[in-house]
Every structure is written in structure tokens, then in C-alpha cells.
Design a protein around this motif. Sequence first.
Motif, PDB file in Angstrom:
ATOM      1  N   HIS A  31      18.974  21.098  12.836  1.00 39.51           N
ATOM      2  CA  HIS A  31      19.888  21.912  13.648  1.00 39.51           C
ATOM      3  C   HIS A  31      19.429  21.947  15.109  1.00 39.51           C
ATOM      4  O   HIS A  31      20.220  21.764  16.033  1.00 39.51           O
ATOM      5  CB  HIS A  31      19.930  23.332  13.055  1.00 39.51           C
ATOM      6  N   HIS A  86      24.005  27.715  20.824  1.00 45.16           N
ATOM      7  CA  HIS A  86      22.785  27.458  20.048  1.00 45.16           C
ATOM      8  C   HIS A  86      21.566  28.127  20.667  1.00 45.16           C
ATOM      9  O   HIS A  86      20.694  28.608  19.952  1.00 45.16           O
ATOM     10  CB  HIS A  86      22.567  25.953  19.881  1.00 45.16           C
ATOM     11  N   TYR A 136      31.845  30.545  14.994  1.00 41.81           N
ATOM     12  CA  TYR A 136      30.834  31.606  15.070  1.00 41.81           C
ATOM     13  C   TYR A 136      31.481  32.971  14.870  1.00 41.81           C
ATOM     14  O   TYR A 136      32.662  33.161  15.171  1.00 41.81           O
ATOM     15  CB  TYR A 136      30.178  31.629  16.465  1.00 41.81           C
ATOM     16  N   ASP A 170      25.988  31.300  13.539  1.00 37.35           N
ATOM     17  CA  ASP A 170      26.566  29.961  13.497  1.00 37.35           C
ATOM     18  C   ASP A 170      27.029  29.713  12.068  1.00 37.35           C
ATOM     19  O   ASP A 170      26.211  29.714  11.145  1.00 37.35           O
ATOM     20  CB  ASP A 170      25.456  28.969  13.901  1.00 37.35           C
ATOM     21  N   HIS A 174      26.555  22.668   9.226  1.00 36.66           N
ATOM     22  CA  HIS A 174      25.212  22.131   9.526  1.00 36.66           C
ATOM     23  C   HIS A 174      24.156  23.241   9.602  1.00 36.66           C
ATOM     24  O   HIS A 174      22.973  22.974   9.531  1.00 36.66           O
ATOM     25  CB  HIS A 174      25.215  21.262  10.795  1.00 36.66           C
TER      26      HIS A 174
HETATM   27 MN   MN3 Z   1      25.000  24.848  14.998  1.00 34.66          MN
END
Ligand code: MN3
Length: 213
Positions: A31, A86, A136, A170, A174
Motif C-alpha cells: 500500500h 494516503h 474513503y 481507505d 488494496h
Molecule cells: Mn489506498
Amino acid sequence: MYNTYPFKLNPLPYEYDEMEPYIDKETMFLHHDKHLKNYIDKLNLAISKYPKLYNWPLEKLLTSIMFLPEDIKTDIKNNAGGVYNHNLYFEGLKKVGKGNIPIGKLARKIDFQYTNFNDFYNKFKEKALSVFGSGYAWLVLNNECKLDIVTTKNQDTVLSLNLCPIILIDVWEHAYYLKYNNRREEYIENYKNIIDWQKAEQRYEKCLKNCIK
Ligand code: MN3
């Protein structure tokens, strides 16, 4: 927190396995070192063609999409958003475990608006589960100094909605698929154990300075 072009991948402020068992080491590595790195590389590539953007911080890029050259608008929206989201996510994690609850002024505000932390978290979880596809869920402060739980799609941020971010999760696959497979709910439930509420409190205090009571 944010710099300018060329953007760099900051190391995680903890070890890759620090959030085990809630987030596994391999997911954390991929990630951060692969997914986030990819957003950074693509953002730098898009900006590289336009020297006038070299000194624009991330937040300025994200709140000025409409003023950007047409050919890089989408790339900047997606990749600057990816970097911004992120960074907030990774910097907002701290392994605490059971009994991890908000502190300070934010804790009182959550109790005031949502009755108690459990009721708040159930709403947050519900919202995060409602994201269709990738995106998100956020706890934000709006410009009237009220807390709100909102969702965004893809790598959209809350900055363009004039909302101030406090925490976010998130829910792209992934972020959890290797460990949780299709069990998004379990990942969201476990996220409760690794929210850095001290960081959230700092963000909340900063947000409070910019809203109108
Ligand atoms: Mn992510």
C-alpha cells in the motif's frame, strides 16, 4: 506536512508490521511502497511539463483543479488526491488496540453530536460500508464547526468540498483485500484499534481555527 514538486515518498513513521494483526505487513508494504509511490510518480510526471506549478503545494493543486492546464487536470485530481489522502491515512495510524477512544475536545464534541463513541463509530462504519467501489469515509469539520461523516469516491478529497479532515479510512480493496478478502466490514471494525486519536485531536484543533462559530 506537504511539500512541493518533486514530491517524495516519506518513510512510514512506524514499521510495516506495526499495525498487525489489524493491518498485515504485506498489505502495509504494498500500500505504501507501491500504491502510494505510484501516485507520487504519476503526480510528478504530470507536473514536470509545467514549471509554473513546481512550487505549488499539494493543497493548492487540489483546490485549484479548474485553473490547471486541461491536459493534466484529471491526472492531478487523481494523483495529487492519492498522495494527499494516503499521507493523511498513514500518518493517522497508531496501534492501540481495544479501548482506543477519542481524547480531548474532539472526544467531547463527538459525545455532544453523536451521544457516545460507539454510536459515532457505528455511523462511521455504516458510511464506510456504503462506499460503492473505491473511496474513503471521513470524519470532518464543516465550516460551521460541526462534525460530519462523509464519503468520497476514488481519490477525491474533502478539500474541494470545503471540509476539514480529521480522520479517514481507505476502503479501496488494496487497503485490506490480502488479509480480509471481501470482508470489508471486519477491516472497518478493526480500524477502530489503530486510529491515532492524538493526531485526530491536533487536526481537530487546527480545523477549529478555520470555521465560523
Ligand atoms: Mn489506498
